[in-house]
Scaffold this motif. Structure first.
Motif, short mmCIF file in Angstrom:
data_model
loop_
_atom_site.label_atom_id
_atom_site.label_comp_id
_atom_site.label_asym_id
_atom_site.label_seq_id
_atom_site.Cartn_x
_atom_site.Cartn_y
_atom_site.Cartn_z
N ALA A 172 22.25 15.01 77.49
CA ALA A 172 20.82 15.31 77.38
C ALA A 172 20.57 16.81 77.35
N ALA A 173 21.40 17.59 78.05
CA ALA A 173 21.19 19.04 78.09
C ALA A 173 21.43 19.71 76.75
N GLN A 174 22.17 19.04 75.88
CA GLN A 174 22.51 19.61 74.57
C GLN A 174 21.71 18.96 73.43
N LEU A 175 20.58 18.32 73.75
CA LEU A 175 19.86 17.55 72.75
C LEU A 175 19.27 18.44 71.65
N GLU A 176 18.81 19.64 71.98
CA GLU A 176 18.25 20.53 70.97
C GLU A 176 19.31 20.90 69.93
N GLU A 177 20.52 21.26 70.38
CA GLU A 177 21.59 21.60 69.45
C GLU A 177 22.01 20.37 68.64
N THR A 178 21.98 19.20 69.28
CA THR A 178 22.32 17.97 68.57
C THR A 178 21.34 17.71 67.43
N LEU A 179 20.04 17.87 67.68
CA LEU A 179 19.04 17.69 66.63
C LEU A 179 19.25 18.68 65.49
N SER A 180 19.55 19.94 65.84
CA SER A 180 19.78 20.96 64.82
C SER A 180 20.98 20.60 63.94
N SER A 181 22.06 20.12 64.56
CA SER A 181 23.25 19.75 63.80
C SER A 181 22.99 18.55 62.90
N LEU A 182 22.23 17.56 63.39
CA LEU A 182 21.92 16.39 62.58
C LEU A 182 21.00 16.74 61.41
N ARG A 183 20.07 17.68 61.61
CA ARG A 183 19.23 18.13 60.50
C ARG A 183 20.09 18.77 59.42
N PHE A 184 21.09 19.57 59.84
CA PHE A 184 21.98 20.20 58.87
C PHE A 184 22.73 19.14 58.07
N ALA A 185 23.20 18.09 58.76
CA ALA A 185 23.92 17.02 58.07
C ALA A 185 23.01 16.31 57.07
N SER A 186 21.74 16.09 57.43
CA SER A 186 20.81 15.43 56.51
C SER A 186 20.56 16.28 55.28
N ARG A 187 20.44 17.59 55.48
CA ARG A 187 20.24 18.48 54.32
C ARG A 187 21.48 18.50 53.43
#
Length: 758
Positions: A354-369
């Protein structure tokens, strides 16, 4: 020794775009076969953790989607438009996946298609500590935990063995981008050396290349692993709160393939390359606690990753005409891979906490792009000039056959268009000779080729007659050019010419011929008798090699043999000490295990009887306290003994090197001595003496006897044969051991040099 090329040479490069703009859809570069456009494959790998956020991160049943849920922040009031749910559709979600499954899912098809001529790129992206390097390289200490890169090398060589109809060459390079500077991770090899000029990224119609980057030819799986491990030891890493061994640079390991058909006579051959990219991790400076040099590195890393994301966004937008590849070294070097003519796969590594959720969202956005980016894989075909010539020769022969059929239909059966063979040339030569002798009135002429050969044979006959006349004269006379005044003057001084200039004759069999008299028959001169030298006698039959070797060690090779024995004695002493240290370490380890069991028993007994506290401190009895102190002392002894063992192993490596040098020198000197003493004929002994034309050592050196291997050498060979992972892991472990031995040796030599200076 591997062969070194420069990476910007067109031979090992691959086709790709050039310039800064987008490649025009449907346009192909020279040497490309058109392919179909396809989307980039994007996978997500989740790092295992005990504190996984199950309420916030959920996977779809199809194992291709991942949902993120955030609770609303109540501090923002009743009217709260904060987004709380995200859903990402990808090509696969790898949760609790083994290294085998990751490779089968992500990389196997890309590597397989590379041998068919398609370029491939596999990229690992994510935050610091999410497992990018583990996914790409793996744990090099354990064969089972190896990553995509060593498995790709292994698959390449396995597939080469399965294709005996093709001659496939493999080359590799290892590039590091650190703080916007390019570095060759294989420049530490002795036959490469550091580059005088800095490496640069250059472009030409065939793609993007790194000028100055060494490319190494490798023909065996073990050699490729050695290059990989050599580069891994040169990578720049650092430690901070997110990861103990965080990669502080972007690394690109490239495998270049070139395949020629052994059976088909086609002049076409295929080339391809596989880019395996391990990106440095993105990190929030507040969380990582970076400072100083690590802070500067993090700034460069985040900047380059930001430019990479901008390039990905531009590639995904079909309306964009300009792609900002040249904003940083990373995007410029990967220009061929991003939206080029290759199979592209992205592995996004995320943390499941949970503490790394912001970085996880950023990485998943990169994968979607990245999934919006399209590539156009195409086979890279080139043409072999040598095979083109052979094919043209075959076509010429076919045309000649067709022309011969045409002549036969028009009753021109005696016309031939093939080059004349030896029999036909000999027949024309015979006709020319008979024509010159007058026994043949005419020479039959059929075609133009025969006319040329007739004139050529006239020249041959004339040349042969001149040589015969000159040879006849030389058998009777000494021919001197009338314009050679130096030779005439030398003859007059020697008394071979009378006052009238006539040559003095010498009896020759029954006749009297003109010629130069030998110096030994000159009047008034007595032949000088040559001095004879008596050589020491040697046996008719050379002694056996073992007997001669013992004699050599006691006489001429005594000094080298003494040094060899001293070094061998030191080596055995170090091995004995290492064996004793190992036994002590094992004994300490057993005692540590016994102490731990006793301490665990005391703890369980204390918990059953009830624990006592005094002012917040746990009260333990004296026996448990003594066990804790004993365990602490044993661990200290274990670390000390283990450090001594590591030092002894380094010394053993250095001593082994000295022993091998002495053994080689002893055998080489014995080989020279034996050949000079017993093998070389007596008439060559004078040439071997000081001042002669042959120097000692010019005689070919062959290994004659073999010094017996000691038990340690035999044990090392046995250890290679009995490996836990089976025969497939031999190349992996051999390369790992050789790399470690090399660096231990260099470390020991540096330590000895520093000690010598002090």
């Amino acid at each position: 020794m591997a062969t070194v090329y420069t990476a910007w040479q067109p031979r090992v490069g691959s086709a790709g775009g050039f310039g800064c703009g987008r490649r025009v859809p449907g346009a192909s570069l020279p040497g490309e076969r058109m392919g179909t456009r396809k989307k980039v494959h994007a996978f997500v790998r989740v790092r295992p953790t005990d504190d996984f956020a199950h309420e916030m991160i959920r996977y779809g049943d199809d194992k291709r989607s991942i949902d993120i849920h955030l609770k609303k922040d109540s501090r923002r009031g009743v009217v709260n438009n904060q987004q709380t749910d995200w859903s990402f559709k990808l090509d696969g979600v790898l949760h609790d996946a083994s290294q085998d499954l990751v490779y089968e899912t992500v990389a196997k098809d890309v590597v397989s298609q590379a041998l068919n001529g398609y370029n491939g790129t596999i990229m690992c992206y994510g935050q610091t500590g999410a497992g990018k390097t583990y996914t790409m390289t793996g744990a090099t200490e354990n064969y089972k935990h190896r990553g995509i890169l060593p498995r790709a090398l292994q698959q390449v060589f396995r597939m080469i063995e399965e294709r005996p109809t093709h001659a496939i060459t493999v080359r590799v390079s290892y590039l590091e981008i650190y703080n916007e500077s390019l570095f060759d991770l294989l420049s530490t090899l002795p036959y490469v050396g550091p580059s005088v000029t800095p490496m640069t990224i250059v472009e030409n119609p065939q793609g993007v290349f790194i000028k100055g980057l060494s490319v190494h030819l490798t023909s065996q799986e073990e050699d490729a692993f050695s290059l990989l491990f050599e580069g891994e030891t040169n990578r720049i890493i650092a430690s901070h709160t997110m990861s103990k061994n965080s990669s502080r640079s972007h690394c690109i390991f490239t495998i270049y393939l070139e395949a020629h058909s052994r059976t088909l006579s086609e002049e076409k051959y295929i080339t391809s390359k596989i880019n395996l990219v391990d990106l440095a991790g993105s990190e929030r400076l507040g969380k990582s606690g970076s400072e100083g040099r690590v802070l500067k590195e993090a700034t460069y890393i985040n900047k380059s990753l930001s430019f990479l994301e901008q390039a990905i966004i531009a590639l995904g937008d079909q309306k964009r005409d300009h792609i900002p590849f040249r904003q940083c070294k990373l995007t410029h070097a990967l220009k061929d891979s991003l939206g080029g003519n290759c199979n592209m796969v992205l592995v996004t590594n995320i943390y499941g906490e949970a503490a790394q959720l912001e970085e996880t969202l950023s990485s998943l956005r990169f994968a979607s792009r990245m999934k919006l980016v399209t590539t156009e894989p195409a086979i890279n075909e080139k043409y072999d000039a040598e095979r083109m010539v052979k094919n043209l020769e075959k076509e010429l022969a076919l045309l000649k056959q067709e022309l011969a059929i045409h002549d036969s239909l028009t009753n021109r059966t005696f016309v031939t268009y093939e080059p004349m063979d030896e029999i036909q040339i000999a027949e024309i030569n015979s006709q020319v000779r008979r024509y010159l002798e007058g026994t043949l009135d005419e020479i039959d002429i059929i075609n133009l080729r025969q006319i040329k050969e007739v004139f050529n044979q006239f020249r041959v006959v004339l040349s042969q007659q001149e040589q015969e006349v000159e040879s006849t004269l030389r058998r009777k006379y000494t021919l001197i050019d009338r314009n050679d005044f130096a030779a005439i003057s030398a003859i007059q001084k020697a008394g071979l010419v009378d006052v009238d200039g006539h040559l003095v004759g010498e009896p020759e069999r029954q006749n009297f011929g003109l010629g130069v008299a030998p110096l030994s028959t000159k009047p008034g001169k007595k032949a000088k008798s040559k001095k004879t030298f008596k050589e020491p006698l040697r046996p008719d039959t050379p002694p056996s090699k073992p007997v001669a070797f013992e004699e050599f060690k006691n006489e001429r090779g005594s000094e080298i043999n003494r040094i060899f024995k001293e070094n061998k004695s030191i080596l055995n002493e170090r091995r004995k000490r290492a064996s004793e240290t190992t036994q002590r370490i094992n004994a300490i380890k057993r005692e540590i295990d016994v102490t731990k069991e006793a301490l665990d028993f005391q703890k369980s007994l204390r918990e059953k009887q009830g624990e006592y506290e005094n002012k917040g401190l746990m009260i333990i009895d004296e026996e448990e306290f003594l066990l804790i102190l004993k365990l602490k002392d044993l661990k200290k002894q274990y670390r000390s003994e283990y450090q001594d063992l590591r030092d002894l192993r380094a010394e053993i490596q250095y001593c082994q090197h000295l022993v091998d040098q002495c053994r080689h020198r002893l055998l080489m000197e014995f080989d020279i001595w034996y050949n000079e003493s017993f093998v070389i004929p007596e008439d060559m002994q004078m040439a071997l003496k000081p001042g002669g034309s042959i120097r000692p050592g010019m005689v070919p050196v062959n290994r004659i006897v073999s010094l017996g291997e000691d038990d340690q050498d035999k044990f090392s060979q046995l250890q290679q044969r009995v490996l836990p992972e089976g025969p497939d892991s031999i190349s992996f472990y051999n390369a790992k051991v050789k790399t470690e031995q090399k660096h231990n040796y260099l470390k020991t030599m540096m330590g000895l040099q520093q000690a010598h200076r002090k």
